[in-house]
Each structure stands twice: as C-alpha cells, then as structure tokens.
Design an enzyme around this catalytic site. Sequence first.
Site, mmCIF file in Angstrom:
data_model
loop_
_atom_site.group_PDB
_atom_site.id
_atom_site.type_symbol
_atom_site.label_atom_id
_atom_site.label_comp_id
_atom_site.label_asym_id
_atom_site.label_seq_id
_atom_site.Cartn_x
_atom_site.Cartn_y
_atom_site.Cartn_z
ATOM 1 N N PRO A 2 0.796 -1.216 0.000
ATOM 2 C CG PRO A 2 -0.048 -1.072 2.150
ATOM 3 C CD PRO A 2 1.061 -1.682 1.360
ATOM 4 C CD GLU A 3 2.987 3.040 -4.261
ATOM 5 O OE1 GLU A 3 3.170 4.206 -4.628
ATOM 6 O OE2 GLU A 3 3.181 2.064 -4.993
ATOM 7 C CG HIS A 92 -0.019 -15.815 6.004
ATOM 8 N ND1 HIS A 92 1.273 -16.240 6.238
ATOM 9 C CD2 HIS A 92 -0.433 -16.462 4.896
ATOM 10 C CE1 HIS A 92 1.629 -17.101 5.285
ATOM 11 N NE2 HIS A 92 0.612 -17.252 4.477
ATOM 12 N NE ARG A 111 7.873 -10.306 1.049
ATOM 13 C CZ ARG A 111 8.513 -9.583 0.133
ATOM 14 N NH1 ARG A 111 7.802 -8.904 -0.746
ATOM 15 N NH2 ARG A 111 9.799 -9.555 0.098
#
Length: 274
Positions: A2-3, A92, A111
């Site tokens: 996300p930006e 996750h 991640r």
Amino acid sequence: MPELPEVETIRQTLKQLVINKTISYVEVYWPNIIKHPDVETFKQLLENQAITDIKRRGKFLLFILNDYVLVSHLRMEGKYYIQQQDDSLNKHTHVIFTFTNGEQLRYNDVRKFGTMHVFKKGEETTNKPLNQLGPEPFDEQFTFNYFAQRLKRTRRNIKSILLDQTVVTGLGNIYVDETLFKAQVHPAKKGHSLTNEEINAIQTYMKETLNDAIKQGGTTIRSYVDGQGEMGMFQQDLYVYGKEGEACHYCGGEIVKLRISGRGTHVCRTCQKE
DNA sequence: TTGGGTGTTGAGTA
DNA sequence: ATACTCAACACCCA
C-alpha cells in the site's frame, strides 16, 4: 502493497467498521511486528481502549484510542480484517484485537514486514517513525519552493528522491513511475538537473495521480484489498507500471522496464528523455 | 527445481 | 551526503 491512496482507502473503509469499538484484549503471534513498547506493555496499554478515529500520515495508519495512538505500517502485504471470534484462523494472522462485542480486528501479513508502535497520545508525532516524515503531498507546506530546494541541492536521481519519505511522504514504486511518466521526466535524471517546469510538472501530476487513485479506491496489483475486502480499481488507469511491452498512451512507443536505484522502473523512452 | 523478483524501509558499510 | 548491499519473510513464476 500500500502506498498513500491504498492506505487512505483502508483508513476510510476500516474506520466505519471499528469506530467506537472497545478493545478487551490483544493477542500477538509474531512479536517482531511490535516495535514499541515491548509486547507485553503493548498488549496491556490497549486493553479497555476504544477506537475513536483512524487517521493517516504518509503510508501509516493511526488508530486513535482514548489515551494512546497505535501507529501501523503495512509495508508490503499487511492487511486488516474484521472477523468474528469463532471464525477460523488464517495462518498469516499475527495480531488480533478482540472487541468487547466479540468482533475481532485481525492483522494479516504474509511477509511479516509490517510494524506497530503505540505511543501516549501526542507523543507519536515527536518519535520515530512519524517524526522522520516529510510533508504530505497535499500539505500547504509542500510548496514549490520547498520541493525545488530539496531537489536542486542533490545529485541523487528523481526516482529515489520521490521514494524518500523524508522529502515527501506517501509515494511508492507504482505512483513514482506513474507520476514521472505523466510529468514526462526520466526517472534517472538527477535532482539538481531538473528545470522549474519539470519540478512543477512532477508536483502537479503527483497530486493528480494520487487524487485519482484515491477516488478509485487504490490500485490492486497483487493482493491489495481495502478494509472491507474490496479491490481498488486504479490499476485500470495505470500508464506504465506493469505495462512493459505495451504501447505508450501518448506516443505509441514501447513501455520498457529498467532498474534504477535497485527498483523496477517503467518508462516510455520517447516521452521521458534522459 | 531454483533463483530472481515483489507494492517497504531500516541498518551497516565504504 | 549518498550509494550500495543486506536483512526482515513468504510466495510466485519463468
């Protein structure tokens, strides 16, 4: 992932789902995500705190609580979901905030790169990580003079300058490539070599691109979804990012992918002269 | 099968 | 100051 536009979209959609809900307890399954304070204190501070608002600073989400602020960065693949207490666990999911009504805010991160900090209200702005950030692209402080000064005093290339969150905060790899394409500036150009016209174009198209992306709910390249699990639609409006081999919208030439400052970088060599 | 690449950013090194 | 590499970590794909 996300930006700025994606984080802003998450902020807007998630806010509706968690506002005025009170955290009864917190579970942490991957402690490395919690950067401040230590994990036990982190969990304890959030108990019995209600979420009164969600704000955004750059790519950070700020969960405003009664007495504290939870500062959350999603890095590459962080996501928030609202689920019920008895919903099955995803492998996750690393942090779970359980509300007094039995719902849960779950933080997922394939991640495990995301970060969380908790500060006493007001102290978040003077501590890392927020105290390092430059102005928002839409801030009044982000003037032409400020931007030109930052650019002209350096020999770094414009790609890495725009990725530098201390110069202006919120852009990542996608929106830097899109902005430089629309501004018709080659990403390898050095900051000090840019003309006022180029600087103005970068600033103008940066804001336009980010604004348009927010209107579309962000860009879904791989796995991005907003706070309600909906995909963003801005990928339809990308001109160069991920378009290698396709025709340039302006000149019909081929979009190519380069490596600049170690990042995959997309350009039209005709429209963006080096 | 394997190695390189992925939307991020910090640390360490020269 | 800046450039470069590595690290955190998991997955995908050629």
